[in-house]
Structure formats: C-alpha cells, structure tokens
Design a protein around this motif. Structure first.
Motif, PDB file in Angstrom:
ATOM      1  N   THR A  27      12.205 148.547-118.694  1.00 23.40           N
ATOM      2  CA  THR A  27      12.066 148.907-120.099  1.00 23.40           C
ATOM      3  C   THR A  27      13.033 150.064-120.357  1.00 23.40           C
ATOM      4  O   THR A  27      13.675 150.567-119.419  1.00 23.40           O
ATOM      5  CB  THR A  27      10.637 149.366-120.444  1.00 23.40           C
ATOM      6  N   GLU A  82       8.294 155.169-114.028  1.00 22.90           N
ATOM      7  CA  GLU A  82       8.434 155.491-115.442  1.00 22.90           C
ATOM      8  C   GLU A  82       9.081 156.868-115.584  1.00 22.90           C
ATOM      9  O   GLU A  82       8.690 157.823-114.895  1.00 22.90           O
ATOM     10  CB  GLU A  82       7.072 155.497-116.133  1.00 22.90           C
ATOM     11  N   GLY A 126      -0.075 149.666-120.448  1.00 25.70           N
ATOM     12  CA  GLY A 126       1.284 150.186-120.297  1.00 25.70           C
ATOM     13  C   GLY A 126       1.776 150.130-118.874  1.00 25.70           C
ATOM     14  O   GLY A 126       1.767 149.082-118.220  1.00 25.70           O
ATOM     15  N   ARG A 155       2.348 148.518-126.165  1.00 26.72           N
ATOM     16  CA  ARG A 155       2.668 148.781-127.572  1.00 26.72           C
ATOM     17  C   ARG A 155       3.495 147.675-128.215  1.00 26.72           C
ATOM     18  O   ARG A 155       3.182 147.210-129.307  1.00 26.72           O
ATOM     19  CB  ARG A 155       3.406 150.117-127.684  1.00 26.72           C
ATOM     20  N   ASP A 159       8.317 147.394-124.525  1.00 28.53           N
ATOM     21  CA  ASP A 159       7.578 148.232-123.585  1.00 28.53           C
ATOM     22  C   ASP A 159       6.924 147.431-122.466  1.00 28.53           C
ATOM     23  O   ASP A 159       6.265 148.005-121.595  1.00 28.53           O
ATOM     24  CB  ASP A 159       6.493 149.014-124.324  1.00 28.53           C
TER      25      ASP A 159
END
Length: 240
Positions: A27, A82, A126, A155, A159
C-alpha cells in the motif's frame, strides 16, 4: 515444499543475520520484505520476528513484525512493515533498506496467537491482516482453503494489503469509507452480518488490529455466540 504445523509452536533461537532478497510495496504506507535467514527457522502462522538495527555509535532499536508468509521449511520468510509517522525502525526499513542488505533478526516469537490448523476465522482491521495472511496462505498451500476464512475491515481499496492475492471464496472485505466500483457492500464499519456469513460452531476466532478494532470485533463475536475462550486477540501498538 509446504511445512505442516504440528505439536507446539516453535520457540525463538538466537539472533542471526538475514539478507533482504525482495521488497514489494503493498500500500502507499506498507512494504513486504523477503528475508533469507542464515539459519532456517520453523514457524507457525501468527508468530512474529524481531528486527534489530544497530547504529555506528552502538545505539540499538528493535521492533517486532508479524510473519506474512506461510511456513515452507525454507530459509525465506516475509515481513510486512507499516510506515509509522514517528517510527524509527519502520522509517529506516522503508527509506534506507535495499535488496542485498543484511539485518539482525530473532524469532519466531509468540504462541498464543499461533494457528494450529484447527478450523478458524480471522478478523483483521487494517494492518492487522499481516499474521492472518500467513494463516490464509498456509491453508491455501495445504490445499484446504476452507480451514481458514478471513474477514478484513479496511478504509478503502488503496489501503488493502495483498490486494491481488487476498480475494477469494474464503474471504470477505468490509470497506469502511470508500468501495471499488460495483462493490455490493456499501461502505461502513464491520457488522455482525459480516461475521455471521463466515462463522460456524467449530471455528476458533483470531482477531488482529488496533485496540479499538479488536474490542469492537470481539463484542460482535460474543454477541454472535462465540465463547470467549475461543477468541484469540492480538492488538497492534503504535511503536514503529
């Protein structure tokens, strides 16, 4: 070769080096790093590795990252990281690490969240999809995809981690803010209906994400009749 998990979850060995042999963007804020360990380590889906960085002045920082790949018996594994705004380790991994670099790692770590091949449902918020993706990949590699079902709350399409791979008959995706064109489910938070379609009486429940997401998903599961003792939770912190 596909490694089949049995017995007790593996314990961590000593620190070792790992060469970065691949980097993929998942992402705008997440990358997967393929590491080739100097000494192979068996692991179960749901376990994680510690990555340690050492500066020239001797300062050290280390963080834990979930293993995203399925057990294979080989020396390779994938960590998905992330990028966090103030994350010193995640920032270095994203901005400075290149293929061919060597990192210090230790693992695998964790037993409570390790998947032992009993039928299970994963519920991810997520970036919480990372350890659950290891479970999904393992079930698929074994040729038994229905062993592990997955519900992801995210979301929007940009994502979604592993977007080209995650979709399938054993998965469903709840987009909370924006949906792809033609997507049947309207945007919105995870609901009891989202879980009900994937739940059955024999499944363990693995929930991973932020504290708020995990609490909300656990309440939905308990309201659906899942006993507390069959729910395993892993909350992601904010360190990076």
């Amino acid at each position: 070769m596909t490694a089949v998990v049995r017995g007790r979850a593996p314990h961590p060995g000593p620190w070792q080096t790992a060469r970065v042999t691949g980097i993929r963007r998942e992402t705008p804020t997440a990358k997967s790093f393929t590491l080739t360990l100097s000494e192979p380590r068996a692991f179960w889906p749901g376990q994680h590795m510690i990555v340690r960085l050492t500066a020239p002045d001797g300062y050290r920082a280390q963080r834990s990252y979930s293993i995203a790949s399925a057990p294979s018996g080989a020396a390779e594994l994938d960590l998905t990281v992330e990028l966090l705004p103030d994350g010193e380790v995640s920032r270095f991994l994203h901005d400075a690490v290149e293929v061919g670099d060597v990192l210090d790692v230790r693992g695998p770590i964790g037993g409570h969240f390790a998947w032992d091949l009993r039928p299970a449902l994963g519920v991810a918020g997520g970036s919480g999809i990372v350890p659950l993706m290891s479970m999904l990949r393992h079930a698929r590699a074994l040729g038994e995809p229905d062993l592990f079902r997955l519900v992801v709350s995210v979301r929007g399409p940009e994502d979604l981690y592993y977007a080209a791979e995650v979709r399938g008959p054993e998965t469903s995706i709840a987009f909370t803010r924006a949906v792809p064109d033609g997507y049947a489910r309207p945007p919105g938070r995870l609901t009891a209906d989202d879980l009900a379609a994937a739940l059955d009486p024999d499944r363990e429940l693995y929930v991973c994400g932020s504290t708020a997401f995990c609490d909300a998903a656990t309440r939905l599961a308990e309201a659906a009749g899942v006993p507390t003792g069959r729910i395993r939770v892993e909350r992601f912190g904010v360190t990076g």
